[in-house]
Write a protein that holds these residues in place. Structure first.
Motif, PDB file in Angstrom:
ATOM      1  N   ARG A  11       0.829  -1.109   0.037  1.00 48.00           N
ATOM      2  CA  ARG A  11       0.013   0.029   0.067  1.00 48.00           C
ATOM      3  C   ARG A  11       0.861   1.385  -0.035  1.00 48.00           C
ATOM      4  NH1 ARG A  11      -4.964  -0.102   1.813  1.00 48.00           N
ATOM      5  NH2 ARG A  11      -4.708  -1.939   3.182  1.00 48.00           N
ATOM      6  N   ARG A  15       0.905   4.247  -3.079  1.00 54.00           N
ATOM      7  CA  ARG A  15       0.435   5.676  -2.969  1.00 54.00           C
ATOM      8  C   ARG A  15       1.178   6.614  -3.548  1.00 54.00           C
ATOM      9  NH1 ARG A  15      -3.911   4.767  -0.531  1.00 54.00           N
ATOM     10  NH2 ARG A  15      -4.390   4.800   1.683  1.00 54.00           N
ATOM     11  N   GLN A 146      -4.893   9.109   3.999  1.00 49.27           N
ATOM     12  CA  GLN A 146      -5.999   8.724   2.726  1.00 49.27           C
ATOM     13  C   GLN A 146      -7.014   7.959   3.362  1.00 49.27           C
ATOM     14  OE1 GLN A 146      -4.643   7.296  -1.074  1.00 49.27           O
ATOM     15  NE2 GLN A 146      -5.347   9.280  -1.890  1.00 49.27           N
ATOM     16  N   ASP A 147      -6.311   6.714   4.124  1.00 48.16           N
ATOM     17  CA  ASP A 147      -7.038   5.728   4.537  1.00 48.16           C
ATOM     18  C   ASP A 147      -8.296   6.278   5.470  1.00 48.16           C
ATOM     19  OD1 ASP A 147      -5.685   3.918   3.295  1.00 48.16           O
ATOM     20  OD2 ASP A 147      -4.849   3.104   5.207  1.00 48.16           O
ATOM     21  N   SER A 150     -10.540   8.503   3.047  1.00 46.92           N
ATOM     22  CA  SER A 150     -11.590   7.665   2.203  1.00 46.92           C
ATOM     23  C   SER A 150     -12.562   6.735   3.045  1.00 46.92           C
ATOM     24  CB  SER A 150     -11.025   7.170   0.945  1.00 46.92           C
ATOM     25  OG  SER A 150      -9.926   6.340   1.974  1.00 46.92           O
ATOM     26  N   SER A 152     -11.693   4.112   3.888  1.00 43.77           N
ATOM     27  CA  SER A 152     -11.142   2.774   3.517  1.00 43.77           C
ATOM     28  C   SER A 152     -10.462   1.883   4.536  1.00 43.77           C
ATOM     29  CB  SER A 152     -10.083   2.570   2.302  1.00 43.77           C
ATOM     30  OG  SER A 152      -9.131   3.201   2.768  1.00 43.77           O
TER      31      SER A 152
ATOM     32  N   SER B  94      -9.752   3.348  -1.359  1.00 40.25           N
ATOM     33  CA  SER B  94      -8.732   4.548  -1.629  1.00 40.25           C
ATOM     34  C   SER B  94      -9.115   4.898  -2.914  1.00 40.25           C
ATOM     35  CB  SER B  94      -7.555   3.856  -1.701  1.00 40.25           C
ATOM     36  OG  SER B  94      -7.043   3.502  -0.263  1.00 40.25           O
ATOM     37  N   ASN B 102      -7.570  -2.160  -5.070  1.00 43.04           N
ATOM     38  CA  ASN B 102      -8.180  -1.959  -3.554  1.00 43.04           C
ATOM     39  C   ASN B 102      -8.444  -3.394  -3.329  1.00 43.04           C
ATOM     40  OD1 ASN B 102      -8.836   0.782  -2.556  1.00 43.04           O
ATOM     41  ND2 ASN B 102      -9.619   1.278  -4.563  1.00 43.04           N
TER      42      ASN B 102
END
Lengths: 341, 311
Positions: A11, A15, A146-147, A150, A152, B94, B102
């Motif tokens: 991850r 990014r 960002q996690d 969003s 997520s 994301s 994702n």
């Protein structure tokens, strides 16, 4: 845990913002190195020629000064040295030394530093670590920011609900990413300095590279810690902007205000000074109106410090470790206990 | 009753404290048996999503007990989470990562092979857009990706919170068929939706909550039957005013609805006989069937009736 860590490293690698910041981690030090290489470049024939031209241009004015000194040596602070029996030639020699100064090489006249490890470590070396600290702070913050933004993270916890493990896997990924980047960039930087110094034939004192290695090892710890703090604060506040806002407030206002109110006596409690003490093996500061402390265990007898104090590496390390522990604890507790958005 | 897949007892969730305290879920007993599609209904702010979030470990319960597959959660949620797939509120991914990225991250985080991602994308029809950034997906595609994520682990319990939000009619029908197929295949589906007609078409059992409390729970036909004791009929006659008077005089409830009358009567033939006895000939007599929406509105009349998501 290994599976989670590998996933978080993937991850991190995916990014885009992190990749941009990692690019800055390479580009920034490269520019600093280029600047350092230029500022310490050997004196060339062109430099010598320029110095000679400069000296010729000033020679007439300087000779007038020497002549005046010869007539009135006391105005140039030579009253005692000259004495009543001195010959005019002796006076002129003394005056020439006084006005021109001791004999200087062209290198000394230009005053350009050489690419010595100790000199680079105190200037460009610190600058490189600062660039890395700022970039990894942003990378750690934006990675998890960002996690949160969003949502997520909730999705991730639907797959792995053990929040402590998720938090730790992300923290470890940031740690590995930031420390790895720091090791790579600092190694390349110093290899380049070494190669350049060797090519220029710059003499290196014994133990200089050992000191540099120790400082850069501490620099790696500082960079890794910065990335982790960015991650932990963003997890605590659940927002990149809030986390970075706090960092700016603490580092800037938290430095300026205490210094304005409490003066230099506040320095031992400020983050930049402690970071400096940790990185550079001590940080010296002066206490306004401070009592001069004397040390008599010196070959010269009792010597006063003129009110200066030293923040030691150990003190800086303890301060930073306490700060890091508090930040990580608060972040982990918050992530574990609070409801997810 | 089949084995309980979801069970809550005295579940309670309080947000805030002191004067700001707000009870979102209040002593809720919920029972969802294995297999089939279970509708979970309630007006805005009734506590549906909060209940789901507590079951899935995203929010902490203030009190009460919860079990998934008979296992107490959240204490032992990691033991059963592999059997659960969920979309809570809106899809959450994301935005800059592609749909495939994702799903790959979710899949790898629990050690699933990447081929499961291919299968899930294929199932929801996103295989040809898998490399597009999630932020470039339409709402419908985002919803389908969320469902694909739930299918990665072949769940035995699927929790879908408003899964048809943003979908076009074709997408809605597709999801409806997917949900129905999953329910028929033995997967237990807990479907929270504000489209009551949708729920009525798909669900075998529904639970209705209001203000965090259980209002009704049971099979859809039982709920409709229980709330349809006074069957309503739409009656069209030439002289509606006289007919209304005669029917009221006979003790029946009558409402005027344009040219027609809405008559509360257990038997339509009784209405025709009464009117015929007075020389009023019925031109049209249609039983008005109760639907889930009218039951829902009756049950939640004390609560805000605006339907939709929210906690």
């Amino acid at each position: 845990m290994g599976t989670l860590l590998r996933t978080e490293l993937t991850r991190l690698r995916w990014r885009r913002a992190v990749l941009v910041l990692l690019a800055a981690c390479v580009l920034g030090p490269a520019l600093i190195l280029a600047g350092e290489a230029w500022n310490t470049r050997p004196v060339s024939d062109a430099d010598r020629h320029a110095v000679e031209l400069e000296l010729t241009a000033h020679r007439e004015a300087v000779e007038r000064d020497v002549a005046r000194c010869t007539r009135r040596p006391e105005e140039y602070g030579l009253g005692v040295e000259v004495g009543p029996g001195a010959t005019p030639d002796a006076v002129a020699t003394l005056c020439r030394e006084r006005v021109w100064g001791p004999p200087m090489s062209v290198e000394d006249w230009i005053g350009r530093p050489r690419l010595e490890p100790a000199h680079v470590a105190d200037g460009a070396g610190v600058a490189v670590v600062v660039v890395l600290v700022v970039a990894t702070l942003l990378a750690g913050a934006t990675f998890v920011g960002q996690d949160w933004a969003s949502g997520s993270l909730s999705n991730q916890l639907l797959f792995e609900p053990r929040r402590g493990r998720v938090w730790a896997a992300k923290a470890l990924a940031v740690l590995v990413g930031c420390a790895g980047t720091a090791v790579l960039v600092l190694t390349l930087f110093w290899l380049a300095v070494w190669a350049l110094g060797r090519a220029r034939g710059v003499p290196v004192p014994d133990g200089a590279w050992g000191d540099v290695a120790a400082m850069q090892a501490r620099g790696v710890l500082l960079v890794a810690g910065s990335g982790i703090v960015g991650y932990a604060l963003t997890t605590l506040f659940r927002s990149t902007v809030a986390a970075l806002g706090l960092v700016v407030a603490v580092v800037v206002l938290g430095t300026i205000l205490p210094l304005a109110v409490l003066g230099s006596g506040a320095e031992p409690w400020l983050i930049p000074m402690n970071a400096g003490a940790f990185l550079q093996d001590g940080y010296q500061y002066w206490v306004e109106g401070g009592v001069t402390e004397y040390s008599c265990a010196t070959p010269e007898g009792c010597v006063g410090d003129g009110g200066s104090r030293t923040l030691t590496l150990a003190q800086g390390a303890t301060y930073l470790a306490a700060l890091l522990t508090a930040t990580l604890s608060a972040s982990l507790w918050s992530f574990h206990a609070r409801d997810l958005p | 009753m089949a084995e309980a897949v979801i069970e809550t007892r005295g579940l309670r969730k309080v947000f805030g404290s002191g004067r700001d305290e707000r009870v979102a879920v209040d002593d809720l007993d919920l029972l969802v048996g294995a297999g089939g599609v279970h509708g979970f209904l309630g007006p805005n702010g009734s506590g549906k999503t909060t209940t789901i979030r507590m079951l899935l470990g995203l929010a902490r319960a203030t009190g009460g007990e919860m079990r998934l597959f008979g296992t107490p959660v959240p204490e032992r949620l990691p033991e059963v989470v592999a059997r659960v797939g969920a979309v809570v509120e809106s899809p959450k991914f994301s935005p800059r990562f592609s749909g495939r990225q994702n799903l790959t991250l979710l899949s790898r985080s629990v050690g699933l092979p990447d081929c499961r991602v291919d299968a899930a994308l294929e199932t929801v029809g996103l295989a040809d857009r898998d490399r597009d950034a999630y932020q470039d997906y339409s709402l419908g595609m985002q919803q389908r990706l969320a469902i694909a994520a739930t299918l990665l682990r072949e769940p035995r319990l699927l929790v879908l919170d408003e899964p048809t939000n943003g979908l076009d009619p074709a997408g809605i029908r597709e999801i409806r068929e997917t949900v129905r197929d999953l329910g028929a295949s033995g997967v237990t589906v807990l479907l929270s939706s504000h489209i009551l007609a949708e729920v009525q078409q798909v669900c075998d059992v529904v639970t209705i909550i209001g203000r965090g409390r259980l209002l009704a729970s049971g099979r859809v036909e039982d709920l409709l039957g229980g709330h349809a004791a006074a069957t309503r009929h739409r009656v069209v006659v030439d002289d509606a005013v006289t007919a209304a008077g005669r029917l009221r005089a006979a003790g029946l409830g009558v409402e005027e609805a344009g040219d027609a009358l809405l008559v509360e009567a257990p038997d339509g033939s009784e209405v025709a006989r009464l009117l015929g006895a007075h020389g009023l000939w019925v031109r049209e007599l249609t039983p008005v069937r109760r639907d889930l929406e009218s039951v829902f509105l009756e049950l939640t009349s004390a609560s805000p009736v605006a339907l939709g998501g929210g906690r």
